[in-house]
Design a protein around this motif. Sequence first.
Motif, mmCIF file in Angstrom:
data_model
loop_
_atom_site.group_PDB
_atom_site.id
_atom_site.type_symbol
_atom_site.label_atom_id
_atom_site.label_comp_id
_atom_site.label_asym_id
_atom_site.label_seq_id
_atom_site.Cartn_x
_atom_site.Cartn_y
_atom_site.Cartn_z
ATOM 1 N N ARG A 162 11.381 -7.509 7.998
ATOM 2 C CA ARG A 162 12.300 -9.197 6.932
ATOM 3 C C ARG A 162 13.686 -9.059 8.091
ATOM 4 O O ARG A 162 13.805 -10.624 8.597
ATOM 5 N N THR A 163 13.954 -8.407 7.277
ATOM 6 C CA THR A 163 15.407 -8.232 8.436
ATOM 7 C C THR A 163 15.580 -8.787 9.943
ATOM 8 O O THR A 163 16.078 -9.737 10.475
ATOM 9 N N LEU A 164 14.447 -8.648 11.040
ATOM 10 C CA LEU A 164 14.798 -8.563 12.324
ATOM 11 C C LEU A 164 13.875 -9.694 12.322
ATOM 12 O O LEU A 164 14.804 -10.908 13.137
ATOM 13 N N ARG A 165 13.230 -10.494 11.612
ATOM 14 C CA ARG A 165 12.329 -11.598 11.596
ATOM 15 C C ARG A 165 13.968 -12.945 11.010
ATOM 16 O O ARG A 165 14.102 -13.876 11.902
ATOM 17 N N ALA A 166 14.471 -12.395 10.293
ATOM 18 C CA ALA A 166 15.533 -13.543 9.474
ATOM 19 C C ALA A 166 16.840 -12.946 10.928
ATOM 20 O O ALA A 166 17.417 -14.583 11.058
ATOM 21 N N GLY A 219 15.983 -13.409 13.173
ATOM 22 C CA GLY A 219 14.859 -14.470 15.174
ATOM 23 C C GLY A 219 15.012 -13.419 15.921
ATOM 24 O O GLY A 219 14.431 -13.663 17.393
ATOM 25 N N LEU A 220 15.719 -11.900 15.570
ATOM 26 C CA LEU A 220 14.903 -10.961 17.275
ATOM 27 C C LEU A 220 13.530 -10.306 16.855
ATOM 28 O O LEU A 220 12.422 -10.417 18.617
ATOM 29 N N VAL A 221 12.686 -10.866 16.006
ATOM 30 C CA VAL A 221 10.987 -11.184 16.618
ATOM 31 C C VAL A 221 10.113 -12.253 15.803
ATOM 32 O O VAL A 221 10.779 -12.761 14.766
ATOM 33 N N GLU A 222 8.625 -12.095 15.515
ATOM 34 C CA GLU A 222 8.727 -13.263 14.899
ATOM 35 C C GLU A 222 7.450 -13.259 15.101
ATOM 36 O O GLU A 222 6.451 -11.850 15.347
ATOM 37 N N GLU A 223 6.467 -13.404 13.528
ATOM 38 C CA GLU A 223 5.583 -12.422 13.154
ATOM 39 C C GLU A 223 3.680 -13.506 13.626
ATOM 40 O O GLU A 223 4.228 -15.128 13.361
ATOM 41 N N ARG A 224 2.965 -13.009 13.347
ATOM 42 C CA ARG A 224 1.764 -14.198 14.009
ATOM 43 C C ARG A 224 0.442 -12.933 13.391
ATOM 44 O O ARG A 224 0.603 -12.172 13.475
ATOM 45 N N HIS A 225 -0.050 -14.096 12.491
ATOM 46 C CA HIS A 225 -1.462 -13.554 11.852
ATOM 47 C C HIS A 225 -2.308 -13.097 12.907
ATOM 48 O O HIS A 225 -2.273 -13.750 14.431
ATOM 49 N N ASP A 226 -3.256 -11.667 12.462
ATOM 50 C CA ASP A 226 -4.045 -11.657 14.260
ATOM 51 C C ASP A 226 -5.431 -12.175 13.844
ATOM 52 O O ASP A 226 -5.656 -13.313 13.437
ATOM 53 N N TYR A 268 3.903 -7.957 14.945
ATOM 54 C CA TYR A 268 5.307 -8.694 15.719
ATOM 55 C C TYR A 268 5.380 -8.742 17.269
ATOM 56 O O TYR A 268 4.756 -7.800 17.348
ATOM 57 N N ARG A 269 5.801 -10.229 17.643
ATOM 58 C CA ARG A 269 6.900 -9.768 18.915
ATOM 59 C C ARG A 269 7.994 -9.911 19.008
ATOM 60 O O ARG A 269 8.303 -10.884 18.319
ATOM 61 N N LEU A 270 8.404 -9.866 19.922
ATOM 62 C CA LEU A 270 10.052 -9.624 20.441
ATOM 63 C C LEU A 270 10.297 -11.679 20.775
ATOM 64 O O LEU A 270 9.421 -11.841 21.320
ATOM 65 N N THR A 271 11.317 -11.609 20.228
ATOM 66 C CA THR A 271 11.921 -12.567 20.679
ATOM 67 C C THR A 271 13.316 -12.766 21.109
ATOM 68 O O THR A 271 14.048 -12.540 20.554
ATOM 69 N N PRO A 272 13.280 -13.205 22.339
ATOM 70 C CA PRO A 272 14.667 -12.889 23.047
ATOM 71 C C PRO A 272 15.924 -13.780 22.509
ATOM 72 O O PRO A 272 17.162 -12.925 23.278
ATOM 73 N N ALA A 273 15.646 -14.872 22.326
ATOM 74 C CA ALA A 273 17.306 -15.780 22.327
ATOM 75 C C ALA A 273 18.532 -14.938 22.167
ATOM 76 O O ALA A 273 19.717 -14.750 22.604
#
Lengths: 113, 113
Positions: free
Chosen positions: A52-56, A58-65, A74-79
Motif C-alpha cells: 500500500r505504501t509503495l502504491r501510494a 507511485g513506485l508500484v502499481e497493482e493489477r488483477h490477474d 504488482y509491477r514497477l512504475t519507474p517515474a
Amino acid sequence: MNATARLDRTLAALADPHRRQVVELLRERPRRAGELAEAAGLSPPAMSRHLRTLRASGLVEERHDGFDARVRVYRLTPAPMTELTEWLRETEEMWADQLSAFRKHMLARGDAA
Amino acid sequence: MNATARLDRTLAALADPHRRQVVELLRERPRRAGELAEAAGLSPPAMSRHLRTLRASGLVEERHDGFDARVRVYRLTPAPMTELTEWLRETEEMWADQLSAFRKHMLARGDAA
DNA sequence: TTAATATTTAACGCATATGTGAACTATATC
DNA sequence: GATATAGTTCACATATGCGTTAAATATTAA
C-alpha cells in the motif's frame, strides 16, 4: 502533490529494507502479492501494508490477474525513481562544481590539488 | 555497517523535507548550524538533531570554525549519495531491460510498440 | 451451497521520530 | 570574573511506522 512531497514519499518508501527488497524483486518481473510476502519472509498483512505504501508513493502499481481474480499482480512504475535520480544528479553536480572550484582555488594558491 | 543498512540510513535521512533542505543549502556552500536553523525556520535544538541524523548517515560532516571555536560549520560529503545513485542506476537499468524485452515481445507478435 | 484460497482491513502493542522549552558545555567578549 | 553567544543534550508530549492476530471481502473449487 508538489515535487517536494513526492520526493518525500518516494524516499520514505525506499527507506525500508523490505520495501526496497520488493522493488528489487519487481525489477526482475511482476509478481503476486503472496509471492512477495513469502520472498521477504513477511506475513501477508505486513506485506499488504508495504505494498500500500509503495502504491501510494507511485513506485508500484497493482493489477488483477486475468485468470484468477483473487490474485493481485504488482509491477514497477519507474517515474518516481526518475524524479529522485534527477534530484540526486543536481545535488552531485553542484557538489562537483564546488569541488572543482575548491581545487582551482588551491591551485591558484600554489597548493597541491 | 553493510550496504543495505547504509542505504537505509541515507534514504531515511533524505526522506525528511527539512533535512533535504539542509542538503540543498549545503550543496551551495558550507554553512553554520545556526544559519541552517534560521533558513529552515527551525529552533536550534530541532536543527541540531537533524544535523546529528545527517552526520550519522554520513551525508554531512562537522568542523569547528577556525576563528570562533563555538561555531560549527557543516559541509556535504557525497559518498552516501553516490551509493544511492548507484542503487537507483541498477534498478532503472533492470527496468529498461525489462521494458525493451517487453517491446521486443510485442514486436515479435506484430503489435505496435 | 459450502469450503478453501488470495488478499486486504481492523485493532492492538511497541518502538522510533519530531518538535518544544529548560538546562548544560564551551568559548568569546566586556 | 561576569555575562553573552553558539550549539548541543535532556525531558517531555505527540505522532507515525511496523508487525501480529483476528476478522472481513472477494473469488474459485468441490
